[in-house]
Scaffold this motif. Structure first.
Motif, mmCIF file in Angstrom:
data_model
loop_
_atom_site.group_PDB
_atom_site.id
_atom_site.type_symbol
_atom_site.label_atom_id
_atom_site.label_comp_id
_atom_site.label_asym_id
_atom_site.label_seq_id
_atom_site.Cartn_x
_atom_site.Cartn_y
_atom_site.Cartn_z
ATOM 1 N N GLY A 111 5.178 81.410 67.218
ATOM 2 C CA GLY A 111 5.335 82.618 66.399
ATOM 3 C C GLY A 111 6.356 83.568 66.997
ATOM 4 N N ARG A 112 6.282 83.748 68.306
ATOM 5 C CA ARG A 112 7.249 84.623 69.001
ATOM 6 C C ARG A 112 8.670 84.076 68.853
ATOM 7 N NH1 ARG A 112 6.813 88.611 72.517
ATOM 8 N NH2 ARG A 112 4.586 88.233 72.817
ATOM 9 N N ALA A 113 8.841 82.770 68.987
ATOM 10 C CA ALA A 113 10.174 82.166 68.864
ATOM 11 C C ALA A 113 10.705 82.317 67.437
ATOM 12 C CB ALA A 113 10.130 80.688 69.263
ATOM 13 N N LEU A 114 9.842 82.125 66.448
ATOM 14 C CA LEU A 114 10.264 82.322 65.051
ATOM 15 C C LEU A 114 10.673 83.773 64.820
ATOM 16 C CD1 LEU A 114 7.513 80.200 63.289
ATOM 17 C CD2 LEU A 114 9.977 79.773 63.136
ATOM 18 N N LEU A 115 9.886 84.702 65.339
ATOM 19 C CA LEU A 115 10.197 86.124 65.187
ATOM 20 C C LEU A 115 11.500 86.474 65.895
ATOM 21 C CD1 LEU A 115 9.587 89.046 64.380
ATOM 22 C CD2 LEU A 115 8.060 89.186 66.368
ATOM 23 N N GLN A 116 11.663 86.050 67.139
ATOM 24 C CA GLN A 116 12.871 86.396 67.896
ATOM 25 C C GLN A 116 14.122 85.822 67.252
ATOM 26 O OE1 GLN A 116 12.935 88.671 70.522
ATOM 27 N NE2 GLN A 116 15.045 88.580 69.783
ATOM 28 N N THR A 117 14.041 84.594 66.764
ATOM 29 C CA THR A 117 15.191 83.981 66.090
ATOM 30 C C THR A 117 15.539 84.753 64.823
ATOM 31 O OG1 THR A 117 14.574 81.839 67.001
ATOM 32 C CG2 THR A 117 16.108 81.820 65.142
ATOM 33 N N THR A 118 14.517 85.196 64.112
ATOM 34 C CA THR A 118 14.745 85.999 62.904
ATOM 35 C C THR A 118 15.396 87.328 63.253
ATOM 36 O OG1 THR A 118 12.862 84.959 61.796
ATOM 37 C CG2 THR A 118 13.649 87.059 60.898
ATOM 38 N N LEU A 119 14.927 87.980 64.308
ATOM 39 C CA LEU A 119 15.512 89.260 64.714
ATOM 40 C C LEU A 119 16.964 89.093 65.143
ATOM 41 C CD1 LEU A 119 12.530 90.874 66.662
ATOM 42 C CD2 LEU A 119 13.276 91.328 64.303
#
Length: 178
Positions: A111-119
């Motif tokens: 979830g953190r990786a998906l969020l960071q990539t989106t940001l």
């Protein structure tokens, strides 16, 4: 964008933009996520998004910023994130964000990786704000968002009816980007 491969933890996964060949798996993944947790807006079987619907999301060409990522483990999708901008100029500086990860893979950093990539993507398309809504019972997600800089901007009281028959608040959060 290049896919991100990580093996920082015992699990190896890939974060990458969704491709048209992911549409069928995305439809199955969304149905699974709806069935295994109350964290989403839908009860199982409501507002079903089929393979064709996901194909349309992947091929999204409306002129507004849009990003659809998948998380993959052993060629199986285990999570996805979607960020969608607004077509009106007054709101064109921001986008809505949502993420889902299969329960078996919680706590692995997906979830953190998906969020960071989106940001990272949001900054490249010069968005100024990412916003989201999360049910108050999803404390893991709230903590994740807070550790990445999101602020609580509001609360909708008794906004969601969950499977236990009770109503819960929706927390509105936002992150102002550099």
């Amino acid at each position: 964008m290049n896919p991100i491969d990580t093996n920082e933890r015992p699990l190896t996964y890939t974060i990458r933009p969704a491709e048209h060949t992911d549409a069928r798996q995305l439809a199955l993944l969304r149905a699974r996520l709806d069935a295994e947790t109350d964290h989403f807006d839908r009860f199982p079987g409501e507002d079903v998004l089929d393979e064709e619907g996901f194909l349309q999301l992947i091929q999204h060409e409306t002129g507004v910023p849009h990003f659809l990522l998948v998380a993959e483990v052993d060629r199986q999708l285990v999570g996805y994130a979607r960020c969608v901008g607004f077509p009106l100029r007054r709101f064109a500086h921001k986008a809505d964000f949502g993420v889902g990860v299969v329960r078996d893979f919680w706590g692995q950093g997906i979830g953190r990786a998906l969020l960071q990539t989106t940001l990272d993507w949001a900054r490249t398309v010069e968005l100024k704000k990412i916003q989201l809504a999360v049910v108050e019972t999803n404390q893991g997600a709230v903590r994740l968002y807070q550790t990445t800089g999101f602020q609580v901007e509001g609360r909708l009281k008794h906004d969601r009816l969950l499977a236990d028959g009770l109503y819960y608040d929706t927390i509105l959060m936002g992150l102002l980007l550099d």
